[in-house]
Scaffold this motif. Structure first.
Motif, PDB file in Angstrom:
ATOM      1  N   PRO A  22     -50.958  50.115  16.859  1.00  0.00           N
ATOM      2  CA  PRO A  22     -51.169  51.570  16.878  1.00  0.00           C
ATOM      3  C   PRO A  22     -50.547  52.227  15.648  1.00  0.00           C
ATOM      4  CG  PRO A  22     -50.397  50.777  19.009  1.00  0.00           C
ATOM      5  CD  PRO A  22     -50.262  49.633  18.068  1.00  0.00           C
ATOM      6  N   ARG A  23     -51.127  53.333  15.256  1.00  0.00           N
ATOM      7  CA  ARG A  23     -50.646  54.036  14.056  1.00  0.00           C
ATOM      8  C   ARG A  23     -49.208  54.506  14.238  1.00  0.00           C
ATOM      9  NH1 ARG A  23     -53.068  56.232   9.533  1.00  0.00           N
ATOM     10  NH2 ARG A  23     -51.365  56.868   8.141  1.00  0.00           N
ATOM     11  N   LEU A  24     -48.846  54.897  15.444  1.00  0.00           N
ATOM     12  CA  LEU A  24     -47.488  55.352  15.695  1.00  0.00           C
ATOM     13  C   LEU A  24     -46.490  54.225  15.472  1.00  0.00           C
ATOM     14  CD1 LEU A  24     -45.617  57.613  16.623  1.00  0.00           C
ATOM     15  CD2 LEU A  24     -45.986  56.862  18.992  1.00  0.00           C
ATOM     16  N   VAL A  25     -46.858  52.997  15.856  1.00  0.00           N
ATOM     17  CA  VAL A  25     -45.968  51.856  15.657  1.00  0.00           C
ATOM     18  C   VAL A  25     -45.893  51.491  14.185  1.00  0.00           C
ATOM     19  CG1 VAL A  25     -45.577  49.443  16.241  1.00  0.00           C
ATOM     20  CG2 VAL A  25     -46.437  51.014  17.988  1.00  0.00           C
ATOM     21  N   ARG A  26     -47.024  51.537  13.489  1.00  0.00           N
ATOM     22  CA  ARG A  26     -47.024  51.187  12.068  1.00  0.00           C
ATOM     23  C   ARG A  26     -46.199  52.167  11.240  1.00  0.00           C
ATOM     24  NH1 ARG A  26     -50.350  47.635   9.904  1.00  0.00           N
ATOM     25  NH2 ARG A  26     -50.381  48.845   7.959  1.00  0.00           N
ATOM     26  N   ASP A  27     -46.191  53.449  11.655  1.00  0.00           N
ATOM     27  CA  ASP A  27     -45.424  54.441  10.902  1.00  0.00           C
ATOM     28  C   ASP A  27     -43.920  54.226  11.026  1.00  0.00           C
ATOM     29  OD1 ASP A  27     -47.733  55.586  10.033  1.00  0.00           O
ATOM     30  OD2 ASP A  27     -47.745  57.210  11.528  1.00  0.00           O
ATOM     31  N   THR A  28     -43.495  53.520  12.068  1.00  0.00           N
ATOM     32  CA  THR A  28     -42.058  53.276  12.234  1.00  0.00           C
ATOM     33  C   THR A  28     -41.575  52.053  11.459  1.00  0.00           C
ATOM     34  OG1 THR A  28     -42.489  51.955  14.228  1.00  0.00           O
ATOM     35  CG2 THR A  28     -42.081  54.331  14.521  1.00  0.00           C
ATOM     36  N   LEU A  29     -42.492  51.276  10.880  1.00  0.00           N
ATOM     37  CA  LEU A  29     -42.102  50.088  10.125  1.00  0.00           C
ATOM     38  C   LEU A  29     -41.731  50.493   8.701  1.00  0.00           C
ATOM     39  CD1 LEU A  29     -44.904  47.588  11.265  1.00  0.00           C
ATOM     40  CD2 LEU A  29     -42.619  47.929  12.245  1.00  0.00           C
ATOM     41  N   PRO A  30     -40.583  50.064   8.193  1.00  0.00           N
ATOM     42  CA  PRO A  30     -40.201  50.420   6.818  1.00  0.00           C
ATOM     43  C   PRO A  30     -41.050  49.676   5.795  1.00  0.00           C
ATOM     44  CG  PRO A  30     -38.616  48.880   7.731  1.00  0.00           C
ATOM     45  CD  PRO A  30     -39.563  49.210   8.851  1.00  0.00           C
ATOM     46  N   PHE A  31     -41.217  50.301   4.636  1.00  0.00           N
ATOM     47  CA  PHE A  31     -41.936  49.658   3.539  1.00  0.00           C
ATOM     48  C   PHE A  31     -41.062  48.570   2.928  1.00  0.00           C
ATOM     49  CE2 PHE A  31     -44.277  53.674   3.665  1.00  0.00           C
ATOM     50  CZ  PHE A  31     -45.583  53.205   3.561  1.00  0.00           C
ATOM     51  N   ALA A  32     -41.693  47.453   2.571  1.00  0.00           N
ATOM     52  CA  ALA A  32     -40.948  46.344   1.961  1.00  0.00           C
ATOM     53  C   ALA A  32     -40.327  46.763   0.628  1.00  0.00           C
ATOM     54  CB  ALA A  32     -41.879  45.138   1.756  1.00  0.00           C
ATOM     55  N   LEU A  33     -41.032  47.602  -0.136  1.00  0.00           N
ATOM     56  CA  LEU A  33     -40.497  48.052  -1.424  1.00  0.00           C
ATOM     57  C   LEU A  33     -39.262  48.923  -1.227  1.00  0.00           C
ATOM     58  CD1 LEU A  33     -40.700  48.250  -4.483  1.00  0.00           C
ATOM     59  CD2 LEU A  33     -42.296  50.170  -4.200  1.00  0.00           C
ATOM     60  N   ASP A  34     -39.286  49.785  -0.196  1.00  0.00           N
ATOM     61  CA  ASP A  34     -38.110  50.621   0.078  1.00  0.00           C
ATOM     62  C   ASP A  34     -36.909  49.764   0.475  1.00  0.00           C
ATOM     63  OD1 ASP A  34     -39.664  52.791  -0.482  1.00  0.00           O
ATOM     64  OD2 ASP A  34     -40.118  53.242   1.626  1.00  0.00           O
ATOM     65  N   VAL A  35     -37.152  48.711   1.242  1.00  0.00           N
ATOM     66  CA  VAL A  35     -36.059  47.818   1.630  1.00  0.00           C
ATOM     67  C   VAL A  35     -35.514  47.089   0.410  1.00  0.00           C
ATOM     68  CG1 VAL A  35     -35.436  45.830   3.046  1.00  0.00           C
ATOM     69  CG2 VAL A  35     -36.991  47.560   3.954  1.00  0.00           C
ATOM     70  N   ALA A  36     -36.411  46.661  -0.486  1.00  0.00           N
ATOM     71  CA  ALA A  36     -35.954  45.980  -1.697  1.00  0.00           C
ATOM     72  C   ALA A  36     -35.119  46.911  -2.562  1.00  0.00           C
ATOM     73  CB  ALA A  36     -37.157  45.462  -2.490  1.00  0.00           C
ATOM     74  N   ILE A  37     -35.510  48.179  -2.671  1.00  0.00           N
ATOM     75  CA  ILE A  37     -34.726  49.148  -3.443  1.00  0.00           C
ATOM     76  C   ILE A  37     -33.370  49.380  -2.796  1.00  0.00           C
ATOM     77  CG2 ILE A  37     -34.647  51.555  -4.168  1.00  0.00           C
ATOM     78  CD1 ILE A  37     -37.651  51.463  -4.577  1.00  0.00           C
ATOM     79  N   GLU A  38     -33.345  49.452  -1.465  1.00  0.00           N
ATOM     80  CA  GLU A  38     -32.076  49.647  -0.761  1.00  0.00           C
ATOM     81  C   GLU A  38     -31.137  48.467  -0.963  1.00  0.00           C
ATOM     82  OE1 GLU A  38     -30.458  50.536   3.791  1.00  0.00           O
ATOM     83  OE2 GLU A  38     -32.612  50.328   3.372  1.00  0.00           O
ATOM     84  N   VAL A  39     -31.683  47.247  -0.927  1.00  0.00           N
ATOM     85  CA  VAL A  39     -30.865  46.058  -1.162  1.00  0.00           C
ATOM     86  C   VAL A  39     -30.341  46.052  -2.596  1.00  0.00           C
ATOM     87  CG1 VAL A  39     -30.904  43.551  -1.291  1.00  0.00           C
ATOM     88  CG2 VAL A  39     -32.020  44.703   0.612  1.00  0.00           C
ATOM     89  N   ALA A  40     -31.192  46.451  -3.550  1.00  0.00           N
ATOM     90  CA  ALA A  40     -30.757  46.497  -4.948  1.00  0.00           C
ATOM     91  C   ALA A  40     -29.633  47.513  -5.140  1.00  0.00           C
ATOM     92  CB  ALA A  40     -31.942  46.830  -5.845  1.00  0.00           C
ATOM     93  N   LYS A  41     -29.729  48.669  -4.498  1.00  0.00           N
ATOM     94  CA  LYS A  41     -28.677  49.679  -4.598  1.00  0.00           C
ATOM     95  C   LYS A  41     -27.366  49.163  -4.011  1.00  0.00           C
ATOM     96  CE  LYS A  41     -31.688  53.744  -4.457  1.00  0.00           C
ATOM     97  NZ  LYS A  41     -32.057  54.970  -3.696  1.00  0.00           N
TER      98      LYS A  41
END
Length: 273
Positions: A22-41
């Motif tokens: 469902p779209r509601l469930v997909r919207d709660t999943l974080p983007f892989a690129l955002d996670v990679a940026i967070e790990v880099a920070k």
């Protein structure tokens, strides 16, 4: 009849590649690129690296590598901005804001360094003996040159004969005779900045940061000119070769021909003209 307890919620995250979610469930999943940026920070890694390409002119092979962007604004790249901030703090603490003259004394020599000097003296004695006997000293001179290179590579500067190995360069600072004389500061044998005392007794040591910007040579994308036909390669090469000399001349001219006048001092900041 007993009621069956509800099954505990599943701890397995949903599959992000499942397009039937469902779209509601997909919207709660974080983007892989955002996670990679967070790990880099979190690990202090640049989040906007600049990709460069290195070409081996002998083999013709090329490889790409990344360098930090070097941003000074936290909105662009927090790790690089924090790294630059720490660098400025270290420079202020260990250089610009010192309250005592730095002492730079040579380190004591090591056993390997002393052995190289003794070995060089023995070779020099044999070379001089061969010269007195009228023999060819070319091989001895090459051996001495190699030992001198090893002496510098071992952490020693200069040469055992003393003096300068290269002729001293003399640069003229003469100005036009029809130009008025500019004010000059008296030379002081110190590297410490001038201090000013406010009315409340607090001591200030002002600092000045200067940014020198060179003109643009043309648009660049990924360190490659967008339009090679209009890119000013000659100016880029000339500035790269003479940039250190330009900065050196800028500092010499400004330090010799300027007058420092203290402005109004306050408890929050201090400035110098």
């Amino acid at each position: 009849m007993t009621d069956t307890p509800p099954a505990p919620p599943s701890t397995t995250p949903p599959d992000g590649s499942d397009r039937t979610l469902p779209r509601l469930v997909r919207d709660t999943l974080p983007f892989a690129l955002d996670v990679a940026i967070e790990v880099a920070k979190n690990n202090g890694v640049c989040i906007r690296p600049i990709e460069l390409r290195r070409l081996d002119t002998h083999t013709g092979t090329s490889e790409s590598f990344n360098i930090p962007c070097g941003a000074t604004q936290e909105a662009k790249c927090p790790p690089c901005a924090n790294r630059n901030r720490q660098l400025r703090r270290a420079q202020c603490r260990e250089g610009w804001h010192l309250d005592h003259e730095p002492i730079a004394e040579p380190h004591p020599s090591t056993e390997d360094q002393r052995w190289l000097i003794e070995f060089r003296a023995d070779v020099q004695a044999k070379r001089d003996e061969a010269e007195r006997d009228g023999e060819d000293t070319l091989d001895w001179d090459e051996a001495i040159a190699g030992i001198d290179a090893e002496i510098n590579a071992a952490g020693m500067r200069g040469n055992v004969l003393g003096g300068r190995s290269a002729p001293k360069r003399s640069r003229s600072t003469r100005r036009r005779q029809d130009a008025p004389d500019l004010p000059k500061r008296a030379k002081q044998d110190t590297t410490l900045g001038r201090t000013f005392i406010a009315s409340d007794g607090k001591v200030y040591r002002p600092s000045l940061f200067v940014t020198l910007t060179l003109p643009s040579y043309g648009r660049v994308r990924n360190s490659v000119p967008v339009n090679p036909s209009t890119y000013d390669y000659a100016a880029a090469a000339r500035d790269a070769l003479h940039f250190s000399k330009l900065v050196d001349r800028f500092l010499i001219d400004r330090s010799r021909r300027c007058v420092v006048r203290p402005a109004r001092l306050s408890q929050s900041s201090s400035h110098a003209r």
